[in-house]
Design an enzyme around this catalytic site. Structure first.
Site, mmCIF file in Angstrom:
data_model
loop_
_atom_site.group_PDB
_atom_site.id
_atom_site.type_symbol
_atom_site.label_atom_id
_atom_site.label_comp_id
_atom_site.label_asym_id
_atom_site.label_seq_id
_atom_site.Cartn_x
_atom_site.Cartn_y
_atom_site.Cartn_z
ATOM 1 N N ARG A 61 0.773 -1.271 0.318
ATOM 2 C CA ARG A 61 0.291 0.122 0.169
ATOM 3 C C ARG A 61 1.263 1.298 0.101
ATOM 4 O O ARG A 61 0.368 2.127 -0.347
ATOM 5 C CB ARG A 61 -0.735 0.002 1.068
ATOM 6 C CG ARG A 61 -1.804 1.510 1.847
ATOM 7 C CD ARG A 61 -3.369 1.141 2.874
ATOM 8 N NE ARG A 61 -3.794 2.078 2.553
ATOM 9 C CZ ARG A 61 -4.477 3.043 3.773
ATOM 10 N NH1 ARG A 61 -3.109 2.243 4.559
ATOM 11 N NH2 ARG A 61 -5.375 3.315 3.432
ATOM 12 N N HIS A 65 0.601 4.906 -1.978
ATOM 13 C CA HIS A 65 -0.195 5.619 -1.790
ATOM 14 C C HIS A 65 1.333 7.014 -2.071
ATOM 15 O O HIS A 65 1.340 7.761 -1.746
ATOM 16 C CB HIS A 65 -0.321 5.813 0.026
ATOM 17 C CG HIS A 65 -1.351 5.754 -0.225
ATOM 18 N ND1 HIS A 65 -2.397 6.076 1.726
ATOM 19 C CD2 HIS A 65 -2.072 4.323 -0.137
ATOM 20 C CE1 HIS A 65 -3.615 5.420 1.113
ATOM 21 N NE2 HIS A 65 -3.170 4.509 0.397
ATOM 22 N N VAL A 69 0.958 10.918 -5.205
ATOM 23 C CA VAL A 69 0.939 12.051 -4.542
ATOM 24 C C VAL A 69 2.413 12.438 -5.010
ATOM 25 O O VAL A 69 3.927 11.391 -4.982
ATOM 26 C CB VAL A 69 1.199 11.590 -3.410
ATOM 27 C CG1 VAL A 69 1.232 13.662 -3.117
ATOM 28 C CG2 VAL A 69 -0.172 11.232 -2.788
ATOM 29 N N GLY A 71 4.187 11.238 -7.571
ATOM 30 C CA GLY A 71 5.229 10.582 -8.433
ATOM 31 C C GLY A 71 5.679 9.515 -7.460
ATOM 32 O O GLY A 71 5.227 10.452 -6.526
ATOM 33 N N ASN A 93 -3.946 8.190 4.670
ATOM 34 C CA ASN A 93 -2.534 8.420 5.527
ATOM 35 C C ASN A 93 -2.608 7.683 6.718
ATOM 36 O O ASN A 93 -2.267 6.977 7.817
ATOM 37 C CB ASN A 93 -1.585 8.412 5.190
ATOM 38 C CG ASN A 93 -0.901 8.131 3.827
ATOM 39 O OD1 ASN A 93 -1.179 7.344 2.843
ATOM 40 N ND2 ASN A 93 -0.878 10.055 3.118
ATOM 41 N N HIS A 192 -6.172 -5.761 -3.402
ATOM 42 C CA HIS A 192 -7.283 -6.087 -2.500
ATOM 43 C C HIS A 192 -7.575 -7.446 -1.920
ATOM 44 O O HIS A 192 -7.980 -7.513 -1.077
ATOM 45 C CB HIS A 192 -8.657 -5.359 -2.035
ATOM 46 C CG HIS A 192 -8.375 -3.358 -1.828
ATOM 47 N ND1 HIS A 192 -9.370 -2.732 -1.904
ATOM 48 C CD2 HIS A 192 -7.100 -2.733 -1.609
ATOM 49 C CE1 HIS A 192 -8.968 -1.278 -1.834
ATOM 50 N NE2 HIS A 192 -7.763 -1.584 -1.301
ATOM 51 N N THR A 193 -7.217 -8.243 -2.503
ATOM 52 C CA THR A 193 -7.071 -9.652 -1.602
ATOM 53 C C THR A 193 -5.936 -9.905 -0.310
ATOM 54 O O THR A 193 -6.115 -11.216 -0.273
ATOM 55 C CB THR A 193 -5.934 -10.422 -3.115
ATOM 56 O OG1 THR A 193 -6.275 -12.300 -2.754
ATOM 57 C CG2 THR A 193 -4.735 -10.351 -3.184
ATOM 58 N N ASP A 237 -10.630 -9.288 1.921
ATOM 59 C CA ASP A 237 -11.229 -10.569 1.379
ATOM 60 C C ASP A 237 -11.234 -11.694 2.221
ATOM 61 O O ASP A 237 -9.941 -11.352 3.197
ATOM 62 C CB ASP A 237 -9.304 -11.049 0.497
ATOM 63 C CG ASP A 237 -9.741 -12.298 -0.128
ATOM 64 O OD1 ASP A 237 -10.858 -13.007 0.387
ATOM 65 O OD2 ASP A 237 -9.195 -12.647 -1.064
ATOM 66 N N ASP A 245 -3.376 -13.788 -3.979
ATOM 67 C CA ASP A 245 -4.827 -15.182 -4.814
ATOM 68 C C ASP A 245 -5.631 -13.697 -5.427
ATOM 69 O O ASP A 245 -6.078 -12.622 -5.169
ATOM 70 C CB ASP A 245 -4.925 -16.505 -4.138
ATOM 71 C CG ASP A 245 -5.464 -15.697 -3.210
ATOM 72 O OD1 ASP A 245 -7.056 -15.002 -3.082
ATOM 73 O OD2 ASP A 245 -6.393 -16.592 -1.954
#
Length: 317
Positions: A61, A65, A69, A71, A93, A192-193, A237, A245
């Site tokens: 993550r 993030h 922002v 680059g 954040n 988001h798995t 998940d 996965d």
């Protein structure tokens, strides 16, 4: 006509700048200057994820993030100073972004063998890849050679990081502004798995939306009541929260997307077919995810003499 022409020229310039910047990155960037850089980063990441599997999602993550922002320039690692407010306290954040201590450990380890050579921005990119691999996901070749910014943007962190409340059109627009395609957006959402989300980020969906499986919603409500519990966590998940996965996409087909923005990918819109494809082919998802991560890592990197190589990722030199 004039405004349309100006738009096309501006867009072309933007694309050219992206291509020029990414062309300066190289997978062999540290082969001579710091040959043990990648193995050192990998070792620290493996230790951190083995200690706490959630850290893998947190490190992944951090790259999202960071790159959204200013680059991919490690601006999100900077602490506040007298001249600017950093990104750590921005809404996406604040009390949410994690893994800074792991990045610190990596930086110290790399500095001990190659002082002033490896950037914090590259550390973020490599740590994200290694985290995914640690949790059973695909690998990809990370392009290297980014340098670190000397400033951060609290305002851009608040405006440019996609919010969990976005509809499909908003998601497409948010990623498009960074030069990423809709296909890449859907693939990157597969991050988001793994990981968890605070109750405050999905409470509205839980109690107000109809396109959520009843049994799924019921299972979450005790941990996310209508009043209070905003900081309580639930896995993004629920099927395999600590394994990278394609279960995330399978969940969407059953209306079990945790965030509003998750379920938007399978809501009768233009991305439904891609979600279905990923739900039935983990190899297709893995391949596309790796490619999309490379694309994201190419967002406006600082190269050449721009920026600096921070000695401490939390502050400028």
């Amino acid at each position: 006509m004039a405004s349309s022409s100006s738009y096309r020229i501006s867009f072309c310039v933007f694309v050219v700048l992206i291509v020029m910047a990414s062309a300066q990155l190289s997978s062999t960037y540290y082969d001579t200057s710091c040959p043990k850089a990648l193995s050192t980063i990998k070792s620290v990441v493996h230790t951190a994820v083995a200690k706490e599997s959630r850290m893998g999602a947190s490190l992944l993550r951090l790259q999202f993030h960071d790159c959204f922002v200013q680059g991919c320039d490690a601006s999100n690692l900077l602490d506040d100073t007298s001249s600017f407010t950093g990104e750590k306290t921005a809404a996406p954040n604040n009390n949410s972004a994690r893994g800074f201590d792991v990045i610190d450990t990596i930086k110290s380890s790399v500095e001990s063998i190659c002082p002033g050579v490896v950037s914090c921005a590259d550390i973020i990119a490599v740590a994200a890849r290694d985290s995914v691999v640690c949790l059973g996901g695909p690998s990809w070749t990370v392009q290297l050679g980014r340098r670190d910014s000397t400033t951060a943007s609290f305002s851009l962190a608040n405006s440019d990081i996609p919010a969990p409340s976005l509809n499909l059109s908003g998601l497409i627009s948010s990623f498009s502004k960074k030069g990423l395609t809709t296909k890449e957006m859907v693939a990157l959402s597969g991050a988001h798995t793994i990981g968890q989300a605070k109750c405050s980020s999905f409470k509205a969906r839980l109690y107000n939306e109809s396109n959520i499986a009843t049994s799924f919603a019921t299972s979450l409500k005790s941990n996310c009541p209508t009043t209070g519990g905003d900081d309580n966590l639930s896995p993004l998940d629920t099927t395999s929260p600590n394994y990278f996965d394609n279960a995330y996409y399978k969940n969407l087909l059953s209306n079990k997307g945790l965030l509003h923005s998750d379920q938007q990918l399978y809501s009768g819109g233009s991305t439904d077919s891609q979600v279905t494809s990923y739900s039935t082919s983990s190899s297709t998802f893995s391949s596309d995810f790796g490619s999309a991560m490379v694309s994201m890592g190419n967002i406006s990197p600082l190269t050449g003499t721009s920026g600096e190589i921070r000695t401490n990722c939390r502050k400028t030199n």
